[in-house]
Scaffold this motif. Structure first.
Motif, PDB file in Angstrom:
ATOM      1  N   GLU A 171      59.052  31.409 -43.600  1.00 43.13           N
ATOM      2  CA  GLU A 171      57.682  31.318 -44.109  1.00 43.13           C
ATOM      3  C   GLU A 171      56.725  30.794 -43.044  1.00 43.13           C
ATOM      4  O   GLU A 171      55.573  31.239 -42.950  1.00 43.13           O
ATOM      5  CB  GLU A 171      57.635  30.430 -45.352  1.00 43.13           C
ATOM      6  N   MET A 172      57.196  29.860 -42.244  1.00 39.54           N
ATOM      7  CA  MET A 172      56.348  29.335 -41.175  1.00 39.54           C
ATOM      8  C   MET A 172      56.022  30.409 -40.137  1.00 39.54           C
ATOM      9  O   MET A 172      54.884  30.538 -39.676  1.00 39.54           O
ATOM     10  CB  MET A 172      57.032  28.133 -40.507  1.00 39.54           C
ATOM     11  N   VAL A 173      57.022  31.200 -39.782  1.00 36.51           N
ATOM     12  CA  VAL A 173      56.786  32.286 -38.826  1.00 36.51           C
ATOM     13  C   VAL A 173      55.868  33.343 -39.440  1.00 36.51           C
ATOM     14  O   VAL A 173      54.983  33.877 -38.777  1.00 36.51           O
ATOM     15  CB  VAL A 173      58.118  32.906 -38.359  1.00 36.51           C
ATOM     16  N   TRP A 174      56.085  33.626 -40.744  1.00 32.83           N
ATOM     17  CA  TRP A 174      55.185  34.552 -41.441  1.00 32.83           C
ATOM     18  C   TRP A 174      53.742  34.058 -41.352  1.00 32.83           C
ATOM     19  O   TRP A 174      52.809  34.843 -41.202  1.00 32.83           O
ATOM     20  CB  TRP A 174      55.575  34.680 -42.909  1.00 32.83           C
ATOM     21  N   GLY A 175      53.570  32.766 -41.492  1.00 31.18           N
ATOM     22  CA  GLY A 175      52.230  32.199 -41.455  1.00 31.18           C
ATOM     23  C   GLY A 175      51.538  32.461 -40.128  1.00 31.18           C
ATOM     24  O   GLY A 175      50.357  32.831 -40.083  1.00 31.18           O
ATOM     25  N   LEU A 176      52.271  32.264 -39.022  1.00 28.04           N
ATOM     26  CA  LEU A 176      51.709  32.544 -37.699  1.00 28.04           C
ATOM     27  C   LEU A 176      51.396  34.027 -37.562  1.00 28.04           C
ATOM     28  O   LEU A 176      50.304  34.410 -37.131  1.00 28.04           O
ATOM     29  CB  LEU A 176      52.708  32.118 -36.615  1.00 28.04           C
ATOM     30  N   HIS A 177      52.353  34.864 -37.932  1.00 27.66           N
ATOM     31  CA  HIS A 177      52.186  36.307 -37.785  1.00 27.66           C
ATOM     32  C   HIS A 177      51.024  36.827 -38.632  1.00 27.66           C
ATOM     33  O   HIS A 177      50.209  37.623 -38.165  1.00 27.66           O
ATOM     34  CB  HIS A 177      53.486  37.007 -38.199  1.00 27.66           C
ATOM     35  N   ALA A 178      50.959  36.357 -39.861  1.00 28.81           N
ATOM     36  CA  ALA A 178      49.890  36.802 -40.765  1.00 28.81           C
ATOM     37  C   ALA A 178      48.521  36.372 -40.255  1.00 28.81           C
ATOM     38  O   ALA A 178      47.536  37.101 -40.407  1.00 28.81           O
ATOM     39  CB  ALA A 178      50.129  36.245 -42.169  1.00 28.81           C
ATOM     40  N   ALA A 179      48.446  35.199 -39.654  1.00 26.97           N
ATOM     41  CA  ALA A 179      47.167  34.719 -39.125  1.00 26.97           C
ATOM     42  C   ALA A 179      46.658  35.636 -38.011  1.00 26.97           C
ATOM     43  O   ALA A 179      45.453  35.885 -37.897  1.00 26.97           O
ATOM     44  CB  ALA A 179      47.319  33.294 -38.608  1.00 26.97           C
ATOM     45  N   ILE A 180      47.575  36.154 -37.199  1.00 25.78           N
ATOM     46  CA  ILE A 180      47.180  37.064 -36.125  1.00 25.78           C
ATOM     47  C   ILE A 180      46.844  38.443 -36.695  1.00 25.78           C
ATOM     48  O   ILE A 180      45.855  39.071 -36.310  1.00 25.78           O
ATOM     49  CB  ILE A 180      48.290  37.134 -35.062  1.00 25.78           C
ATOM     50  N   PHE A 181      47.645  38.918 -37.642  1.00 28.94           N
ATOM     51  CA  PHE A 181      47.371  40.194 -38.302  1.00 28.94           C
ATOM     52  C   PHE A 181      46.001  40.169 -38.981  1.00 28.94           C
ATOM     53  O   PHE A 181      45.257  41.149 -38.950  1.00 28.94           O
ATOM     54  CB  PHE A 181      48.465  40.474 -39.333  1.00 28.94           C
ATOM     55  N   TYR A 182      45.652  39.042 -39.563  1.00 25.58           N
ATOM     56  CA  TYR A 182      44.385  38.919 -40.295  1.00 25.58           C
ATOM     57  C   TYR A 182      43.173  39.113 -39.386  1.00 25.58           C
ATOM     58  O   TYR A 182      42.110  39.521 -39.846  1.00 25.58           O
ATOM     59  CB  TYR A 182      44.309  37.562 -40.995  1.00 25.58           C
ATOM     60  N   LEU A 183      43.336  38.850 -38.096  1.00 24.73           N
ATOM     61  CA  LEU A 183      42.231  39.105 -37.167  1.00 24.73           C
ATOM     62  C   LEU A 183      41.845  40.578 -37.199  1.00 24.73           C
ATOM     63  O   LEU A 183      40.668  40.932 -37.125  1.00 24.73           O
ATOM     64  CB  LEU A 183      42.628  38.688 -35.745  1.00 24.73           C
ATOM     65  N   GLY A 184      42.856  41.453 -37.320  1.00 23.41           N
ATOM     66  CA  GLY A 184      42.590  42.876 -37.426  1.00 23.41           C
ATOM     67  C   GLY A 184      41.990  43.256 -38.759  1.00 23.41           C
ATOM     68  O   GLY A 184      41.124  44.139 -38.840  1.00 23.41           O
ATOM     69  N   VAL A 185      42.433  42.590 -39.820  1.00 28.42           N
ATOM     70  CA  VAL A 185      41.875  42.851 -41.148  1.00 28.42           C
ATOM     71  C   VAL A 185      40.390  42.511 -41.163  1.00 28.42           C
ATOM     72  O   VAL A 185      39.570  43.271 -41.695  1.00 28.42           O
ATOM     73  CB  VAL A 185      42.629  42.030 -42.217  1.00 28.42           C
TER      74      VAL A 185
END
Length: 229
Positions: A171-185
């Motif tokens: 979940e912690m790694v998901w949090g980092l990854h999602a935060a970067i993906f969200y820049l594209g969103v």
């Protein structure tokens, strides 16, 4: 020798260009990526054929169904753009962990933070295609589990072979990854341009992540830190 009539020359000029089958298929696939990114997977193959200036039957000679075309789009965007070198970056212990993660996410962001990638991923989820499930499974196996293994090594915790990866770590790694993906969103879904350099944002997110992840790693008093940060 009699020259062709003007009408004949004009008709010949309008004939579709003959292409090698592999080249034609690649052109159709490339245009399909752009088309579905713009209109979603509800977009009609008839309209795609019109944009390609070919007939719909010709399109179906290369892709016998819309599903086959969509599958090619998945491979084109989500599978073939994955770089095996990223896995090497993550696991290269001759380089400090933070440097590795920053390099990986900077390179990864160059690939995924694009109009086509972000929109296709979002449309696939809305359409309930299995793109997301398959891609995220690949992401976990090729990146997330390696990241956790390297984080544990850096902070002196047992490897996943000795102590299984926990849900909280994932979940912690998901949090980092999602935060970067969200820049594209923000940019390609909400039309909100970033107000600073994207690499600076990635660097800050990775540094913040590594500062907190150590507090959720499984406790093990028999290992001493090898941390490089």
């Amino acid at each position: 020798m009699k020259k062709p009539s003007k009408a004949r020359r004009k008709a010949t000029a309008k004939e579709p260009q003959r292409l090698d089958p592999a080249e034609r298929e690649a052109i159709i696939a490339k245009e399909a990526v752009a088309f579905f990114a713009e209109f979603g997977f509800e977009g009609q193959t008839r309209e795609l054929a019109r944009r390609l200036k070919i007939t719909q039957p010709l399109l179906y000679r290369y892709f016998p169904s819309k599903e086959a075309l969509i599958e090619r789009v998945y491979r084109e965007v989500f599978v073939e753009r994955w770089r095996p070198s990223w896995e090497t970056i993550i696991t290269d212990r001759s380089i400090p962990l933070e440097t590795r993660l920053i390099r990986f996410y900077r390179e990864y962001a160059e690939v995924i933070l694009t109009y086509e990638w972000i929109r296709l991923f979002m449309f696939a989820g809305l359409k309930d295609l299995d793109f997301n499930e398959r891609y995220l499974k690949m992401l976990r196996e090729r990146a997330f589990e390696r990241l956790i293994q390297e984080i544990r090594f850096a902070y002196g915790h047992p490897s996943p072979q000795d102590l299984p990866i926990t849900v909280l770590e994932i979940e912690m790694v998901w949090g980092l990854h999602a935060a970067i993906f969200y820049l594209g969103v923000r940019k390609f879904i909400y039309s909100m341009p970033l107000e600073t350099d994207i690499n600076s944002i990635i660097d800050a997110k990775v540094t913040t992540f590594l500062g907190g992840i150590r507090f959720v790693l499984p406790a093990d008093t028999d290992h001493r830190p090898n941390a490089d940060g």
